[in-house]
Design a protein around this motif. Sequence first.
Motif, short mmCIF file in Angstrom:
data_model
loop_
_atom_site.label_atom_id
_atom_site.label_comp_id
_atom_site.label_asym_id
_atom_site.label_seq_id
_atom_site.Cartn_x
_atom_site.Cartn_y
_atom_site.Cartn_z
N THR A 49 0.86 -1.18 0.00
CA THR A 49 0.00 0.00 0.00
C THR A 49 0.90 1.23 0.00
O THR A 49 1.93 1.26 0.67
N GLN A 50 0.46 2.24 -0.76
CA GLN A 50 1.22 3.49 -0.80
C GLN A 50 0.77 4.41 0.33
O GLN A 50 -0.43 4.61 0.55
N VAL A 51 1.75 4.95 1.04
CA VAL A 51 1.50 5.92 2.10
C VAL A 51 2.11 7.25 1.66
O VAL A 51 3.27 7.29 1.21
N ILE A 76 -5.89 8.12 7.08
CA ILE A 76 -7.14 8.16 6.31
C ILE A 76 -6.87 7.66 4.88
O ILE A 76 -5.87 8.04 4.26
N VAL A 77 -7.77 6.85 4.38
CA VAL A 77 -7.67 6.37 3.00
C VAL A 77 -8.22 7.44 2.07
O VAL A 77 -9.30 8.01 2.32
N ARG A 78 -7.48 7.73 0.99
CA ARG A 78 -7.99 8.68 0.01
C ARG A 78 -7.70 8.16 -1.40
O ARG A 78 -6.85 7.28 -1.59
N GLU A 79 -8.39 8.69 -2.35
CA GLU A 79 -8.23 8.27 -3.74
C GLU A 79 -6.95 8.87 -4.32
O GLU A 79 -6.63 10.04 -4.07
N LEU A 95 -3.08 8.64 3.90
CA LEU A 95 -2.47 9.85 4.44
C LEU A 95 -2.31 9.64 5.94
O LEU A 95 -3.29 9.56 6.68
N PRO A 96 -1.07 9.51 6.41
CA PRO A 96 -0.86 9.10 7.81
C PRO A 96 -1.03 10.24 8.81
O PRO A 96 -0.62 11.38 8.54
N SER A 97 -1.63 9.91 9.93
CA SER A 97 -1.66 10.83 11.07
C SER A 97 -0.62 10.41 12.11
O SER A 97 -0.22 11.20 12.96
#
Length: 591
Positions: A49-51, A76-79, A95-97
């Motif tokens: 998975t790409q972060v 959060i997962v985003r397109e 997008l990591p928190s």
Amino acid sequence: MFQSRTHTCNELRIEHVGQQVTLVGWMENVREVGGNLAFVILRDFYGTTQVVVETEDMMKLVKSINKESTIRVEGIVRERDSKNPKLSTGDIEVLPSKIEVLGRCRYHELPFPINRSREADEAARLKYRYLDLRNPAVKGNIVLRCQVVAALRQAMTDHGFLEITTPILTASSPEGARDYLVPARNHPGKFYALPQAPQQFKQLLMASGFDRYFQIAPCFRDEDARADRSPGEFYQLDMEMAFATQEDVFAVLEDVLPPIFAKYGKYHTASSAPFTRIPFAQAMDTYGSDKPDLRIDLTAVDATALLADCGFGPFEGSVVKAVPVTNFTATRKQIDKLCADVEVQSGGKVYWFRLDEKGELVGGISKFLQDRKEAVTAALGLKPNTFVGLTAGKKLAAQKTAGVLIKMLPALAPEHMDKERYAFCWITDFPMYEIGEESGELEFCHNPFSMPIGELEILEKAHRGEVDPLTIMAYQYDLVCNGVELSSGAVRNHDPEIMIRAFELVRLGEEDVKAKFPAMYNAFCYGAPPHAGIAPGVDRMVMLLAGEDSIREIIPFPMNKNAQDLMMDAPSTVSQKQLDELHIALVEPEA
């Protein structure tokens, strides 16, 4: 979900956009784009998975982590703006928190790039096998092995076989390869042996009243490595059937193996029942091998009567084998290399000639054949543009060289090989006896516990001198797939009287048999059923299914060619205390 993650690295899709997720895995790669933007590839057992890092603090954290560290990513997962259709997770990114290091890789440089580990030196791969196995391509072979073993277990159970484990510590066997010996601490001077195969135990199970037995059996043999054989240990699908004939064994494997090969193999076509049956003598004469690759449509023809007196020196007094190849367009340079390669592998020379497009004999030894052109053309059924490879020597040598030639020819004539399938065959009717290369005396050819064809009657004739023991065949059979021997099996000699007479031909009497095989001999004296079995090699099967050339590619932790485990540093020295407990004294070899 399980552990500390909500999803695996191969699970997130476009429908997960907007969700808060937690992923764990290895930080495979970091690609900095500039400023505070970077793309991190997170890999676990299941996929990647790409972060996306977009803040200064996250960038600083990511830069402090070496690749192949294990991390947890919450975000959060985003397109994705730029989708990757080659990846199952290529429509999304995270997008990591929060990013947390779970297991830090303390080395900035790795022994080899993980995703290119198969290009590394084999010694490095074996020493750092735990890194090599992180490569999805390498890991895939081990997953395939697990799937195949599970399928074999299910199929054998469905056929009414019971899985029974047999001892690992047993007695040394006087037959076969070298044993691995284990000193017995409580019995000074005595040794256990690791089993070369569960042969005697499975036959004893038949005498015990079990009807159908199998196990995925570990076997241990102190023998040299080669491409299709691992030194030290290997695994086989060991099976035995009571009140069974050769055909009963064939029927089971012809039902079990093709679906597994078709489902899990690199090629999705496998021979259906019944497999081709080829007697050993015919296999050697026609294919030059007792491991023929039936995907190749080339065969050897006996040309002794046709060519032995043609005036070509190597043919005089020799057996001559011819292998015709139609539509052959290779160059002289390619032919010379082919002949050289065959000689390296077989030790025998290859001669040749061609029937060109005009119907003339040209090249190679053609000058010796001009006076018998029509006879040669007719006898070998030659058509224009046909190449003929020739081997000569004693019968076995000529056959074996022809066999190597047949297996190498498709590299220059690919239309003669239907490569993308699994072609099974049974090789049957092996000789019971042979003349030993070292002893020069009569010895068992393969398994001494096989039933001779003709049973007691044929043995009595041999004892009376009415039959040459070398002509006695046995109910022994090999299972071959694509030129690889998967297994040997036999109908067993379950009658003590027949067993004694068989051993007497190799100068071993009843007392010798009792001493060498006491449990089996005594068990058979209490009434044993006719029984038969076989044991296909699991490692070789998976090697074929994966399309690998080396068996080490499908073994989780293989040894090298010298039977060394470079990762665990085995074999290794032990302490003097351990040696004393085992009553062992080391003697240094003389220089």
